[in-house]
Design an enzyme around this catalytic site. Sequence first.
Site, PDB file in Angstrom:
ATOM      1  N   ARG A  78      -0.755  -8.978  12.706  1.00 34.86           N
ATOM      2  CA  ARG A  78      -1.043  -8.181  12.269  1.00 34.86           C
ATOM      3  C   ARG A  78      -2.482  -8.828  11.460  1.00 34.86           C
ATOM      4  NH1 ARG A  78       4.501  -4.841  10.733  1.00 34.86           N
ATOM      5  NH2 ARG A  78       3.248  -4.104   9.377  1.00 34.86           N
TER       6      ARG A  78
ATOM      7  N   ARG B 156      12.049  -1.680  12.292  1.00 37.90           N
ATOM      8  CA  ARG B 156      10.745  -1.237  12.060  1.00 37.90           C
ATOM      9  C   ARG B 156      10.074  -2.740  14.119  1.00 37.90           C
ATOM     10  NH1 ARG B 156       5.103   0.493   8.136  1.00 37.90           N
ATOM     11  NH2 ARG B 156       3.396  -0.813  10.165  1.00 37.90           N
TER      12      ARG B 156
ATOM     13  N   ARG C  38     -10.290   0.322   8.467  1.00 42.54           N
ATOM     14  CA  ARG C  38      -9.905  -0.355   8.644  1.00 42.54           C
ATOM     15  C   ARG C  38     -10.741  -1.732   9.473  1.00 42.54           C
ATOM     16  NH1 ARG C  38      -3.470   0.515   9.221  1.00 42.54           N
ATOM     17  NH2 ARG C  38      -2.696  -1.943   9.717  1.00 42.54           N
TER      18      ARG C  38
ATOM     19  N   ARG D 285      12.115  -6.181   5.885  1.00 39.61           N
ATOM     20  CA  ARG D 285      12.014  -4.970   6.049  1.00 39.61           C
ATOM     21  C   ARG D 285      12.147  -4.926   7.928  1.00 39.61           C
ATOM     22  NH1 ARG D 285       6.270  -1.223   5.335  1.00 39.61           N
ATOM     23  NH2 ARG D 285       6.230  -2.556   6.756  1.00 39.61           N
TER      24      ARG D 285
ATOM     25  N   LYS E 215       0.839  -1.133   0.103  1.00 44.29           N
ATOM     26  CA  LYS E 215      -0.070  -0.356  -0.295  1.00 44.29           C
ATOM     27  C   LYS E 215       0.829   1.212   0.446  1.00 44.29           C
ATOM     28  CE  LYS E 215      -2.125  -1.737   3.746  1.00 44.29           C
ATOM     29  NZ  LYS E 215      -1.261  -2.465   4.145  1.00 44.29           N
TER      30      LYS E 215
HETATM   31  P1  AP5 Z   1       4.401  -1.662   1.764  1.00 38.31           P
HETATM   32  O1  AP5 Z   1       4.712  -0.757   0.923  1.00 38.31           O
HETATM   33  O2  AP5 Z   1       5.339  -0.428   3.115  1.00 38.31           O
HETATM   34  O3  AP5 Z   1       3.555  -2.006   2.273  1.00 38.31           O
HETATM   35  P2  AP5 Z   1       2.002  -2.172   3.461  1.00 38.31           P
HETATM   36  O4  AP5 Z   1       1.164  -2.926   2.657  1.00 38.31           O
HETATM   37  O5  AP5 Z   1       1.764  -0.724   3.140  1.00 38.31           O
HETATM   38  O6  AP5 Z   1       2.705  -2.860   4.837  1.00 38.31           O
HETATM   39  P3  AP5 Z   1       2.707  -1.856   5.828  1.00 38.31           P
HETATM   40  O7  AP5 Z   1       3.522  -2.822   6.940  1.00 38.31           O
HETATM   41  O8  AP5 Z   1       3.135  -0.699   6.300  1.00 38.31           O
HETATM   42  O9  AP5 Z   1       1.047  -2.003   6.584  1.00 38.31           O
HETATM   43  P4  AP5 Z   1       0.181  -2.107   7.661  1.00 38.31           P
HETATM   44  O10 AP5 Z   1      -0.936  -1.932   7.405  1.00 38.31           O
HETATM   45  O11 AP5 Z   1       0.523  -3.492   8.737  1.00 38.31           O
HETATM   46  O12 AP5 Z   1       0.623  -0.936   8.537  1.00 38.31           O
HETATM   47  P5  AP5 Z   1       0.238   0.783   8.248  1.00 38.31           P
HETATM   48  O13 AP5 Z   1       1.703   1.182   8.981  1.00 38.31           O
HETATM   49  O14 AP5 Z   1      -0.751   1.163   7.856  1.00 38.31           O
HETATM   50  O15 AP5 Z   1       5.630  -2.945   1.807  1.00 38.31           O
HETATM   51  C1  AP5 Z   1       6.034  -3.485   2.510  1.00 38.31           C
HETATM   52  C2  AP5 Z   1       7.368  -4.045   2.597  1.00 38.31           C
HETATM   53  O16 AP5 Z   1       7.536  -5.198   0.893  1.00 38.31           O
HETATM   54  C3  AP5 Z   1       8.423  -3.236   1.997  1.00 38.31           C
HETATM   55  O17 AP5 Z   1       9.653  -3.360   2.617  1.00 38.31           O
HETATM   56  C4  AP5 Z   1       8.595  -2.925   0.367  1.00 38.31           C
HETATM   57  O18 AP5 Z   1      10.192  -2.230  -0.098  1.00 38.31           O
HETATM   58  C5  AP5 Z   1       8.156  -4.351  -0.181  1.00 38.31           C
HETATM   59  N1  AP5 Z   1       6.926  -4.238  -1.310  1.00 38.31           N
HETATM   60  C6  AP5 Z   1       6.223  -3.436  -1.908  1.00 38.31           C
HETATM   61  N2  AP5 Z   1       6.066  -3.802  -3.003  1.00 38.31           N
HETATM   62  C7  AP5 Z   1       6.748  -4.795  -3.003  1.00 38.31           C
HETATM   63  C8  AP5 Z   1       7.140  -5.367  -5.292  1.00 38.31           C
HETATM   64  N3  AP5 Z   1       6.261  -5.709  -5.360  1.00 38.31           N
HETATM   65  N4  AP5 Z   1       8.003  -6.898  -4.162  1.00 38.31           N
HETATM   66  C9  AP5 Z   1       8.339  -6.860  -3.162  1.00 38.31           C
HETATM   67  N5  AP5 Z   1       9.015  -6.411  -2.002  1.00 38.31           N
HETATM   68  C10 AP5 Z   1       7.421  -5.310  -2.365  1.00 38.31           C
HETATM   69  O19 AP5 Z   1       0.034   0.057   9.984  1.00 38.31           O
HETATM   70  C11 AP5 Z   1       0.725  -0.058  11.353  1.00 38.31           C
HETATM   71  C12 AP5 Z   1       0.051  -0.044  12.209  1.00 38.31           C
HETATM   72  O20 AP5 Z   1      -0.482   1.016  13.234  1.00 38.31           O
HETATM   73  C13 AP5 Z   1      -1.167  -1.305  12.626  1.00 38.31           C
HETATM   74  O21 AP5 Z   1      -0.533  -2.607  12.673  1.00 38.31           O
HETATM   75  C14 AP5 Z   1      -2.107  -0.944  13.355  1.00 38.31           C
HETATM   76  O22 AP5 Z   1      -1.888  -1.186  14.625  1.00 38.31           O
HETATM   77  C15 AP5 Z   1      -2.129   0.678  13.862  1.00 38.31           C
HETATM   78  N6  AP5 Z   1      -2.607   1.192  12.766  1.00 38.31           N
HETATM   79  C16 AP5 Z   1      -3.248   1.761  11.361  1.00 38.31           C
HETATM   80  N7  AP5 Z   1      -3.981   2.117  11.079  1.00 38.31           N
HETATM   81  C17 AP5 Z   1      -4.839   2.415  11.716  1.00 38.31           C
HETATM   82  C18 AP5 Z   1      -6.042   2.228  11.624  1.00 38.31           C
HETATM   83  N8  AP5 Z   1      -6.594   2.774  10.186  1.00 38.31           N
HETATM   84  N9  AP5 Z   1      -7.038   1.913  12.198  1.00 38.31           N
HETATM   85  C19 AP5 Z   1      -6.196   1.312  13.364  1.00 38.31           C
HETATM   86  N10 AP5 Z   1      -5.405   0.944  14.258  1.00 38.31           N
HETATM   87  C20 AP5 Z   1      -4.017   1.561  12.855  1.00 38.31           C
END
Ligand code: AP5
Length: 190
Positions: A145, A134, A89, A128, A14
């Site tokens: 997660r 992280r 979410r 990562r 994402k």
């Molecule tokens: P990346 O692009 O970062 O993927 P992502 O889907 O954004 O993954 P995140 O880990 O950021 O998602 P998340 O939803 O768990 O975290 P968030 O910060 O929202 O890519 C991931 C890795 O893969 C990178 O190293 C990238 O380089 C690699 N990659 C990308 N594309 C690739 C490809 N095609 N091939 C190979 N490698 C690739 O949330 C974190 C925490 O915050 C949650 O657990 C929760 O506690 C809280 N939180 C956030 N939002 C909310 C909400 N709305 N409600 C409640 N709690 C929330």
Amino acid sequence: MLNIVLFGPPGSGKGTQAEKLIEKYNLIHLSTGDLLRSEVAAQTDLGMQAKAIMDKGELVSDEIVTKMVEKKLIEHKSAPGFIFDGFPRTVEQARELRNTLVDHRTKVTMVISLSVEREELMKRLVKRGEETGRSDDNEETISNRIDVYGRQTIPVTYYYDKTHIHHPVDGIGKVDEIFKRIVDVVEKNK
Ligand code: AP5
């Protein structure tokens, strides 16, 4: 306005795809994960509360998250549109987003959900974690997660299915290939 919800499990790409969409369509990036991590880094009360929850891989409360989103929408009132990354979410967050956007006389244009299987998600996020440190990118938390996504976030897709704006996209392959698939969907539906 062009308001895109970028949806998908942790590690589905994402954030990576959001960066490219922002550049192409001049949108504002609204990542609730990034907003929460800024609060943690600034050691605010909200950040301290959120850190414990994030480190377990659970969801921060709907109330905290929706307030942060509303603040960001107000700050960028005249933007051409937003990319919502990691929000909504829960079904409650999806309802709140709908109501808030109605107040701003706009709506979600489309929901693009990236599908990637569990094994690949684990591989990407463990890598990562090793590279960046992280704190929620360790095997135990990543696994939780993904489980939390299945239990609490997948129901959001059923909510959007009813509105016919939900578009699944294969999230496996090279970043640029996936971006092309997403742009095809955006161009057909904007
Ligand atoms: P990346 O692009 O970062 O993927 P992502 O889907 O954004 O993954 P995140 O880990 O950021 O998602 P998340 O939803 O768990 O975290 P968030 O910060 O929202 O890519 C991931 C890795 O893969 C990178 O190293 C990238 O380089 C690699 N990659 C990308 N594309 C690739 C490809 N095609 N091939 C190979 N490698 C690739 O949330 C974190 C925490 O915050 C949650 O657990 C929760 O506690 C809280 N939180 C956030 N939002 C909310 C909400 N709305 N409600 C409640 N709690 C929330």
